[in-house]
Write an enzyme that holds these catalytic residues in place. Structure first.
Site, PDB file in Angstrom:
ATOM      1  N   HIS A 199       0.838  -1.209   0.000  1.00  8.69           N
ATOM      2  CA  HIS A 199       0.000   0.000   0.000  1.00  8.69           C
ATOM      3  C   HIS A 199       0.875   1.262   0.000  1.00  8.69           C
ATOM      4  O   HIS A 199       0.578   2.232  -0.703  1.00  8.69           O
ATOM      5  CB  HIS A 199      -0.885   0.042   1.248  1.00  8.69           C
ATOM      6  CG  HIS A 199      -1.826  -1.124   1.384  1.00  8.69           C
ATOM      7  ND1 HIS A 199      -1.791  -1.989   2.449  1.00  8.69           N
ATOM      8  CD2 HIS A 199      -2.823  -1.565   0.594  1.00  8.69           C
ATOM      9  CE1 HIS A 199      -2.740  -2.904   2.324  1.00  8.69           C
ATOM     10  NE2 HIS A 199      -3.381  -2.675   1.197  1.00  8.69           N
ATOM     11  N   GLY A 257      -2.900  -1.503  -7.441  1.00 11.07           N
ATOM     12  CA  GLY A 257      -1.815  -2.472  -7.524  1.00 11.07           C
ATOM     13  C   GLY A 257      -2.092  -3.572  -8.548  1.00 11.07           C
ATOM     14  O   GLY A 257      -3.224  -4.017  -8.707  1.00 11.07           O
ATOM     15  N   LYS A 258      -1.017  -3.992  -9.214  1.00 12.21           N
ATOM     16  CA  LYS A 258      -1.137  -5.132 -10.129  1.00 12.21           C
ATOM     17  C   LYS A 258      -1.345  -6.442  -9.373  1.00 12.21           C
ATOM     18  O   LYS A 258      -1.681  -7.454  -9.967  1.00 12.21           O
ATOM     19  CB  LYS A 258       0.129  -5.248 -10.983  1.00 12.21           C
ATOM     20  CG  LYS A 258       0.274  -4.162 -12.020  1.00 12.21           C
ATOM     21  CD  LYS A 258       1.454  -4.481 -12.922  1.00 12.21           C
ATOM     22  CE  LYS A 258       1.716  -3.336 -13.879  1.00 12.21           C
ATOM     23  NZ  LYS A 258       2.883  -3.626 -14.748  1.00 12.21           N
ATOM     24  N   SER A 310       0.416  -9.163   1.437  1.00  9.19           N
ATOM     25  CA  SER A 310      -1.041  -9.170   1.469  1.00  9.19           C
ATOM     26  C   SER A 310      -1.500  -9.164   2.922  1.00  9.19           C
ATOM     27  O   SER A 310      -0.848  -9.754   3.790  1.00  9.19           O
ATOM     28  CB  SER A 310      -1.575 -10.420   0.772  1.00  9.19           C
ATOM     29  OG  SER A 310      -2.915 -10.657   1.155  1.00  9.19           O
TER      30      SER A 310
END
Ligand code: AMP
Length: 277
Positions: A33, A143-144, A181
């Site tokens: 992030h 984000g990818k 994540s």
């Protein structure tokens, strides 16, 4: 950093700003992030990071209730990263009454993640549209890591002619390559060590494609087998075209390998762009 909780105050605060970059998140802020925030800062003098755990995009039996909420920590990290405004509305702000208008999505939203998480993208697109209307940014960074989400948001922005430029951000990874994540915290010590295999399976497909192999079905199967042998419950490991996210035709070169699988009770996703020779 300013923390704003209502749409009204946010609009009031942003009235005088002409260039705003937005970073929508569900909180539990990590370096992934923060890299988005840094990219946003490079594009606009004012960045608005949003934190909202969106009930609409969680299916039944998914982890809405136990989704990590770490507000104090998040504030400290965002402030240290130089974020200007944190927009952190509560549920009554975003859904003062039950939401009955939704964004209707194209068929691709029922494939891959959409197939295993029915309604997920409808809920995501609906809240993203609402956040865009609240912040009214000129730029938004995604984000990818959530590749299909990025593709859907880009397409939505294009089709609704929203005056927003979407900037894609590369996936930030742990030292061993695991994509950061919020869900990684649910992994046990042993699972955390095993988790890297999803990336290995994806990279195995990448290597084959870059070596000139176009037998995608065989590669996808082998990657799935590799994971299944190590007790993963595989949802998919597939090769798709980057833009349409459909099965590649012979002439397609700009591809992406996408994978999703469950390790114990934790579902992980990852992907890797590839350029076929
Ligand atoms: P989330 O809070 O998980 O909804 O993610 C908010 C935004 O951060 C989305 O645009 C994600 O794609 C992005 N994101 C999540 N994880 C990563 C990562 N490891 N690297 C880069 N961006 C990420």
């Amino acid at each position: 950093m300013e923390v704003i909780k209502t749409i009204k105050e946010l609009r009031e605060r942003l009235k005088r700003e002409s260039l705003v970059a937005c970073v929508p998140t569900m909180g539990n802020i990590h370096d992934g992030h923060l890299s988005l925030v840094r990219i946003a800062r490079g594009h606009a003098p004012v960045t608005v990071t949003t934190i909202f755990v969106n009930r609409l995009q969680f299916g039944q039996g998914e982890d809405f209730e136990k989704y990590p909420r770490t507000f104090e920590d998040d504030c400290a990290k965002l402030e240290a990263a130089g974020n200007t405004i944190l927009f952190a509305p509560d549920e009554r702000q975003i859904y003062p009454e039950s939401q009955v208008f939704y964004v209707d999505l194209p068929k691709i939203a029922n494939k891959l993640e959409g197939r295993f998480r029915p309604g997920h993208f409808r809920g995501m697109a609906t809240v993203v549209l609402k956040l865009f209307n609240s912040v009214q940014p000129q730029i938004a960074v995604f984000g990818k890591k959530d590749y299909q989400q990025l593709a859907i948001v880009r397409h939505m922005v294009e089709q609704f002619a929203l005056p927003i430029t979407i900037i894609p951000a590369e996936t930030v990874r742990a030292e061993d390559g695991l994509a950061l994540s919020s869900r990684n915290r649910f992994l046990s010590h042993a699972e955390r060590k095993e988790a890297i295999r999803l990336r290995q399976a994806i990279l195995q497909v990448k290597d084959a494609v870059e070596g000139g192999d176009r037998n995608f079905i065989a590669m996808e199967y082998a990657a799935g087998e590799l994971l299944a042998r190590h007790d993963w419950k595989v949802d998919y490991v597939v090769v798709r075209t980057r833009r349409s996210m459909l099965r590649p035709d012979v002439q397609d070169k700009e591809l992406v390998v996408l994978g999703a699988a469950k390790l114990g009770t934790t579902r992980l996703i990852d992907n890797q762009e590839i350029l076929a020779p």
